[in-house]
Design an enzyme around this catalytic site. Sequence first.
Site, PDB file in Angstrom:
ATOM      1  N   GLU A  49      21.976 -14.249  39.127  1.00 10.20           N
ATOM      2  CA  GLU A  49      22.688 -13.507  38.090  1.00 10.20           C
ATOM      3  C   GLU A  49      23.852 -14.300  37.488  1.00 10.20           C
ATOM      4  O   GLU A  49      24.257 -14.052  36.346  1.00 10.20           O
ATOM      5  CB  GLU A  49      23.183 -12.170  38.632  1.00 10.20           C
ATOM      6  CG  GLU A  49      22.077 -11.155  38.932  1.00 10.20           C
ATOM      7  CD  GLU A  49      21.434 -11.330  40.304  1.00 10.20           C
ATOM      8  OE1 GLU A  49      21.730 -12.335  40.992  1.00 10.20           O
ATOM      9  OE2 GLU A  49      20.642 -10.459  40.708  1.00 10.20           O
ATOM     10  N   PHE A 111      23.283   2.284  49.730  1.00  4.57           N
ATOM     11  CA  PHE A 111      22.598   0.991  49.705  1.00  4.57           C
ATOM     12  C   PHE A 111      22.919   0.256  48.402  1.00  4.57           C
ATOM     13  O   PHE A 111      22.783   0.802  47.318  1.00  4.57           O
ATOM     14  CB  PHE A 111      21.085   1.207  49.835  1.00  4.57           C
ATOM     15  CG  PHE A 111      20.317  -0.086  49.753  1.00  4.57           C
ATOM     16  CD1 PHE A 111      20.482  -1.071  50.730  1.00  4.57           C
ATOM     17  CD2 PHE A 111      19.446  -0.335  48.697  1.00  4.57           C
ATOM     18  CE1 PHE A 111      19.787  -2.261  50.653  1.00  4.57           C
ATOM     19  CE2 PHE A 111      18.746  -1.528  48.620  1.00  4.57           C
ATOM     20  CZ  PHE A 111      18.914  -2.501  49.596  1.00  4.57           C
ATOM     21  N   GLN A 112      23.369  -0.963  48.509  1.00  3.57           N
ATOM     22  CA  GLN A 112      23.738  -1.822  47.380  1.00  3.57           C
ATOM     23  C   GLN A 112      24.803  -1.196  46.479  1.00  3.57           C
ATOM     24  O   GLN A 112      24.760  -1.335  45.261  1.00  3.57           O
ATOM     25  CB  GLN A 112      22.492  -2.210  46.570  1.00  3.57           C
ATOM     26  CG  GLN A 112      21.559  -3.091  47.400  1.00  3.57           C
ATOM     27  CD  GLN A 112      20.482  -3.790  46.598  1.00  3.57           C
ATOM     28  OE1 GLN A 112      20.005  -3.258  45.614  1.00  3.57           O
ATOM     29  NE2 GLN A 112      20.103  -4.986  47.038  1.00  3.57           N
ATOM     30  N   LYS A 161      22.281   5.219  38.282  1.00  2.00           N
ATOM     31  CA  LYS A 161      20.823   5.387  38.178  1.00  2.00           C
ATOM     32  C   LYS A 161      20.488   6.744  37.541  1.00  2.00           C
ATOM     33  O   LYS A 161      19.592   6.824  36.692  1.00  2.00           O
ATOM     34  CB  LYS A 161      20.208   5.282  39.575  1.00  2.00           C
ATOM     35  CG  LYS A 161      18.726   5.037  39.545  1.00  2.00           C
ATOM     36  CD  LYS A 161      18.205   4.563  40.897  1.00  2.00           C
ATOM     37  CE  LYS A 161      16.728   4.228  40.788  1.00  2.00           C
ATOM     38  NZ  LYS A 161      16.163   3.747  42.046  1.00  2.00           N
ATOM     39  N   MET A 473      35.202 -35.917  40.147  1.00  2.00           N
ATOM     40  CA  MET A 473      36.571 -35.623  39.728  1.00  2.00           C
ATOM     41  C   MET A 473      37.478 -35.410  40.937  1.00  2.00           C
ATOM     42  O   MET A 473      38.648 -35.809  40.933  1.00  2.00           O
ATOM     43  CB  MET A 473      36.586 -34.392  38.805  1.00  2.00           C
ATOM     44  CG  MET A 473      37.946 -34.087  38.225  1.00  2.00           C
ATOM     45  SD  MET A 473      38.659 -35.484  37.350  1.00  2.00           S
ATOM     46  CE  MET A 473      38.124 -35.174  35.676  1.00  2.00           C
TER      47      MET A 473
HETATM   48  C1  LIG Z   1      38.484 -30.813  34.620  1.00  2.00           C
HETATM   49  C2  LIG Z   1      39.181 -30.247  33.418  1.00  2.00           C
HETATM   50  C3  LIG Z   1      40.079 -31.024  32.715  1.00  2.00           C
HETATM   51  C4  LIG Z   1      40.679 -30.558  31.545  1.00  2.00           C
HETATM   52  N1  LIG Z   1      41.474 -31.397  30.821  1.00  2.00           N
HETATM   53  C5  LIG Z   1      41.894 -31.016  29.602  1.00  2.00           C
HETATM   54  C6  LIG Z   1      42.585 -31.920  28.726  1.00  2.00           C
HETATM   55  O1  LIG Z   1      42.804 -33.077  29.048  1.00  2.00           O
HETATM   56  N2  LIG Z   1      42.948 -31.474  27.503  1.00  2.00           N
HETATM   57  C7  LIG Z   1      42.680 -30.192  27.078  1.00  2.00           C
HETATM   58  O2  LIG Z   1      42.988 -29.844  25.942  1.00  2.00           O
HETATM   59  N3  LIG Z   1      42.082 -29.306  27.903  1.00  2.00           N
HETATM   60  C8  LIG Z   1      41.666 -29.690  29.130  1.00  2.00           C
HETATM   61  N4  LIG Z   1      40.990 -28.799  29.925  1.00  2.00           N
HETATM   62  C9  LIG Z   1      40.759 -27.440  29.416  1.00  2.00           C
HETATM   63  C10 LIG Z   1      41.966 -26.534  29.642  1.00  2.00           C
HETATM   64  O3  LIG Z   1      41.965 -26.113  30.977  1.00  2.00           O
HETATM   65  C11 LIG Z   1      41.903 -25.304  28.687  1.00  2.00           C
HETATM   66  O4  LIG Z   1      40.697 -24.622  28.869  1.00  2.00           O
HETATM   67  C12 LIG Z   1      42.005 -25.677  27.227  1.00  2.00           C
HETATM   68  O5  LIG Z   1      43.059 -26.568  26.997  1.00  2.00           O
HETATM   69  C13 LIG Z   1      42.197 -24.427  26.394  1.00  2.00           C
HETATM   70  O6  LIG Z   1      42.066 -24.724  25.040  1.00  2.00           O
HETATM   71  P1  LIG Z   1      42.504 -23.660  23.940  1.00  2.00           P
HETATM   72  O7  LIG Z   1      43.877 -23.178  24.232  1.00  2.00           O
HETATM   73  O8  LIG Z   1      42.237 -24.308  22.637  1.00  2.00           O
HETATM   74  O9  LIG Z   1      41.382 -22.527  24.089  1.00  2.00           O
HETATM   75  P2  LIG Z   1      41.407 -21.058  24.718  1.00  2.00           P
HETATM   76  O10 LIG Z   1      41.838 -21.079  26.111  1.00  2.00           O
HETATM   77  O11 LIG Z   1      40.054 -20.499  24.413  1.00  2.00           O
HETATM   78  O12 LIG Z   1      42.492 -20.296  23.856  1.00  2.00           O
HETATM   79  C14 LIG Z   1      42.250 -20.002  22.521  1.00  2.00           C
HETATM   80  C15 LIG Z   1      43.417 -19.251  21.941  1.00  2.00           C
HETATM   81  O13 LIG Z   1      43.073 -18.894  20.602  1.00  2.00           O
HETATM   82  C16 LIG Z   1      43.366 -17.525  20.382  1.00  2.00           C
HETATM   83  N5  LIG Z   1      42.450 -16.990  19.381  1.00  2.00           N
HETATM   84  C17 LIG Z   1      41.178 -16.541  19.544  1.00  2.00           C
HETATM   85  N6  LIG Z   1      40.685 -16.091  18.387  1.00  2.00           N
HETATM   86  C18 LIG Z   1      41.660 -16.260  17.456  1.00  2.00           C
HETATM   87  C19 LIG Z   1      41.743 -15.972  16.067  1.00  2.00           C
HETATM   88  N7  LIG Z   1      40.725 -15.409  15.406  1.00  2.00           N
HETATM   89  N8  LIG Z   1      42.884 -16.262  15.410  1.00  2.00           N
HETATM   90  C20 LIG Z   1      43.954 -16.820  16.074  1.00  2.00           C
HETATM   91  N9  LIG Z   1      43.922 -17.100  17.400  1.00  2.00           N
HETATM   92  C21 LIG Z   1      42.784 -16.830  18.085  1.00  2.00           C
HETATM   93  C22 LIG Z   1      43.214 -16.869  21.732  1.00  2.00           C
HETATM   94  O14 LIG Z   1      43.986 -15.674  21.793  1.00  2.00           O
HETATM   95  C23 LIG Z   1      43.721 -17.963  22.689  1.00  2.00           C
HETATM   96  O15 LIG Z   1      45.105 -17.854  22.908  1.00  2.00           O
HETATM   97  C24 LIG Z   1      40.412 -29.236  31.112  1.00  2.00           C
HETATM   98  C25 LIG Z   1      39.559 -28.426  31.850  1.00  2.00           C
HETATM   99  C26 LIG Z   1      38.921 -28.917  32.974  1.00  2.00           C
HETATM  100  C27 LIG Z   1      37.962 -28.044  33.717  1.00  2.00           C
HETATM  101  C1  LIG Z   2      32.535 -23.683  41.438  1.00  2.00           C
HETATM  102  C2  LIG Z   2      33.501 -24.810  41.586  1.00  2.00           C
HETATM  103  N1  LIG Z   2      33.805 -25.297  42.808  1.00  2.00           N
HETATM  104  C3  LIG Z   2      34.671 -26.328  42.948  1.00  2.00           C
HETATM  105  C4  LIG Z   2      35.264 -26.882  41.844  1.00  2.00           C
HETATM  106  C5  LIG Z   2      36.263 -28.039  42.004  1.00  2.00           C
HETATM  107  N2  LIG Z   2      35.726 -29.238  41.335  1.00  2.00           N
HETATM  108  C6  LIG Z   2      36.125 -29.623  40.096  1.00  2.00           C
HETATM  109  S1  LIG Z   2      35.328 -30.986  39.546  1.00  2.00           S
HETATM  110  C7  LIG Z   2      34.465 -31.127  40.982  1.00  2.00           C
HETATM  111  C8  LIG Z   2      33.495 -32.246  41.202  1.00  2.00           C
HETATM  112  C9  LIG Z   2      32.315 -32.167  40.295  1.00  2.00           C
HETATM  113  O1  LIG Z   2      31.354 -33.085  40.756  1.00  2.00           O
HETATM  114  P1  LIG Z   2      30.080 -33.402  39.877  1.00  2.00           P
HETATM  115  O2  LIG Z   2      29.430 -32.144  39.454  1.00  2.00           O
HETATM  116  O3  LIG Z   2      29.218 -34.374  40.594  1.00  2.00           O
HETATM  117  O4  LIG Z   2      30.713 -34.051  38.563  1.00  2.00           O
HETATM  118  P2  LIG Z   2      31.511 -35.438  38.420  1.00  2.00           P
HETATM  119  O5  LIG Z   2      32.972 -35.148  38.526  1.00  2.00           O
HETATM  120  O6  LIG Z   2      31.037 -36.347  39.502  1.00  2.00           O
HETATM  121  O7  LIG Z   2      31.145 -35.921  37.054  1.00  2.00           O
HETATM  122  C10 LIG Z   2      34.813 -30.095  41.875  1.00  2.00           C
HETATM  123  C11 LIG Z   2      34.258 -29.958  43.234  1.00  2.00           C
HETATM  124  C12 LIG Z   2      34.954 -26.311  40.597  1.00  2.00           C
HETATM  125  N3  LIG Z   2      35.520 -26.737  39.471  1.00  2.00           N
HETATM  126  N4  LIG Z   2      34.053 -25.301  40.494  1.00  2.00           N
END
Ligand SMILES: Cc1cc2nc3c(=O)[nH]c(=O)nc-3n(C[C@H](O)[C@H](O)[C@H](O)COP(=O)(O)OP(=O)(O)OC[C@H]3O[C@@H](n4cnc5c(N)ncnc54)[C@H](O)[C@@H]3O)c2cc1C
Ligand SMILES: Cc1ncc(C[n+]2csc(CCOP(=O)(O)OP(=O)(O)O)c2C)c(N)n1
Length: 572
Positions: A49, A111-112, A161, A473
């Site tokens: 799911e 159940f469930q 249900k 990462m």
């Molecule tokens: C491993 C990893 C590394 C990351 N590294 C980076 C990085 O280096 N740089 C980076 O940027 N991010 C990075 N991120 C992502 C980061 O965590 C955030 O998800 C991201 O920065 C959020 O971007 P955002 O604020 O544009 O989007 P969102 O979180 O989606 O926010 C969007 C905003 O827009 C608003 N909005 C929606 N609709 C409208 C509308 N119609 N009009 C006006 N406003 C609206 C919402 O209310 C919200 O506040 C990383 C994520 C991961 C998993």
């Molecule tokens: C469900 C979940 N568990 C743990 C993490 C923490 N986490 C972030 S990146 C990462 C490693 C990802 O490894 P892989 O999918 O091989 O990608 P790579 O970084 O090697 O490109 C982990 C464990 C996460 N983001 N999501």
Amino acid sequence: MKKTGAQIIWESLMRQGVSTVFGYPGGAILPAYDAMTQFPIRHVLVRHEQGATHMADGFARATGQVGVAVATSGPGATNMVTGIATAMLDSSPIVCITGQVGSKLIGSDAFQETDITGVTLPITKHNYLVTRAEDVAPTIREAFHVAASGRPGPVLIDITKDAQQSSCEFDWEAAEVKLRGYRPDHRPAPADFQKAVALIREAKRPLILAGRGIIQSGATEQVIAFSEATQTPIAMTLLGLGGIPASHPMNLGMMGMHGEAWVNTAIQEADLLLAFGMRFDDRVTGNLKTYAVNAKKIHIDIDPSEMNKNVKADAAIVADLRDALKDLMDAVAPKDHAPWIKYIESMKGDAAVRDIQTLPDNGHLYAAHVINDIWRLTDGKAIVCTDVGQHQMWEAQYYHHEEPRTLITSGGLGTMGFGLPAAIGAKLAKPDAEVWAIVGDGGFQMTAAELSTAAQENVKVNVAVINNGYLGMVRQWQEFFYERRYAATPLRSPDFVKLAEAHGLVGLRAEKRPEVADVVARARAAEGTVLIDFRVEQEDSVYPMVPAGNDLDAMIRRPKESVLVETAADQM
Ligand SMILES: Cc1cc2nc3c(=O)[nH]c(=O)nc-3n(C[C@H](O)[C@H](O)[C@H](O)COP(=O)(O)OP(=O)(O)OC[C@H]3O[C@@H](n4cnc5c(N)ncnc54)[C@H](O)[C@@H]3O)c2cc1C
Ligand SMILES: Cc1ncc(C[n+]2csc(CCOP(=O)(O)OP(=O)(O)O)c2C)c(N)n1
Ligand SMILES: [Mg+2]
């Protein structure tokens, strides 16, 4: 005409324009599944799911329409939790429908039975427990309205249900949305609007911070027009990528933890930040105490709760971005910021940035090369769904997106396992698009069972497994911050080619650079889903990097002796 609650579910979904749902049956939702056969709705049988929720999410992100996932009570519903939280953190409009035990059994540990409205309360925009057939149509109508309006988000409807089995009059007109107290539309306060106009007039070093709100509001054209008229360069968040074409001369690239060094420096040196539909995530700001201290901030966001949450706004405009920019354009005069733009350009260096195509082949295969090749060979036009980790960051750096909704990635929750199911959802939403899942060897294995869904449903996606033999990462953090103690990050995987073949799909492998173009071409030409196992350099790291909580411009840069260049600015 009388209908059962089960029939009303599908009748209502059809009236909401739903053509495809992603789900998995079970006892408490069985009446609904039985009734489904009477309706021309495509049901995609997932293998877990969580996959259904990510598919609905991918469907929603690819189109802006509401995606729908269905599950049974108890374990079916709890398996959805990660997908719902993923959609919540990235404001993705999905509606999840779960079966619930009979209303008389609620609270008896039947159940469930799980209190799924309780469980998902903090991770849904709204949720409902429906115990009467009469309430099914109005609730579904309202749920779609709530999911898609204002700041979008996930909504869950738990339907007992007996509510599915009993009958009532079906009256769609009477089920119209009547929601007092929910006002998702906002108009900017005149005082803040005037303040913003004055700040724009005074600024000498302005910078637009372009977020996902641009894509959600459909404001690409308005942001470009504003940027060009006021000569304001644009920095992108991860989730904003594609919102402004990567090739637009005002687009500087990504900000934040793995953003471009010159972008982060420009943010720190700006005198005005215009935050357009972005929420100052900690991955974007680094240390808040030292974040852009010399800049005034104009924040435009549709959600009032984002104002002054992380960063104090000097002008807080709560409005739909496109509407606000239309007004703002009328009020601002053209500007010339040539010295500021020239200064930022000078930080990039002279050579083409991230031009890794011209680097000599040293016999090793780098993830950055693979992703850049996929970009080149698909003309930058594919929808790319990523998983989470290093490959996700390299995708952001080396696949240049020109169109909104072509990068689908889990930013806020960072959910491993998102990529493949999201790609299946995106492909079903956009059957004519070329869809790639770029995933890590770790994350892929979390939802790899959905390959079976792709095979059964005849959905064509190309799966690029960036196989570095590590939870890369996390290994990188261990390398940088835990003295290379690789606790629980080396990863042994099955033979991915054989895994694809076991599903009746084509599996390919590339271990050297010259092999990449051939396998990409073969994957694109094949009819069904193809998996490519890219055996890449194991201990490569993503640069630059702002260590969590550090100052935004205090970045770890790629070592000079590295064979790859991080950016041309490195060579200065
Ligand atoms: C491993 C990893 C590394 C990351 N590294 C980076 C990085 O280096 N740089 C980076 O940027 N991010 C990075 N991120 C992502 C980061 O965590 C955030 O998800 C991201 O920065 C959020 O971007 P955002 O604020 O544009 O989007 P969102 O979180 O989606 O926010 C969007 C905003 O827009 C608003 N909005 C929606 N609709 C409208 C509308 N119609 N009009 C006006 N406003 C609206 C919402 O209310 C919200 O506040 C990383 C994520 C991961 C998993
Ligand atoms: C469900 C979940 N568990 C743990 C993490 C923490 N986490 C972030 S990146 C990462 C490693 C990802 O490894 P892989 O999918 O091989 O990608 P790579 O970084 O090697 O490109 C982990 C464990 C996460 N983001 N999501
Ligand atoms: Mg890996």
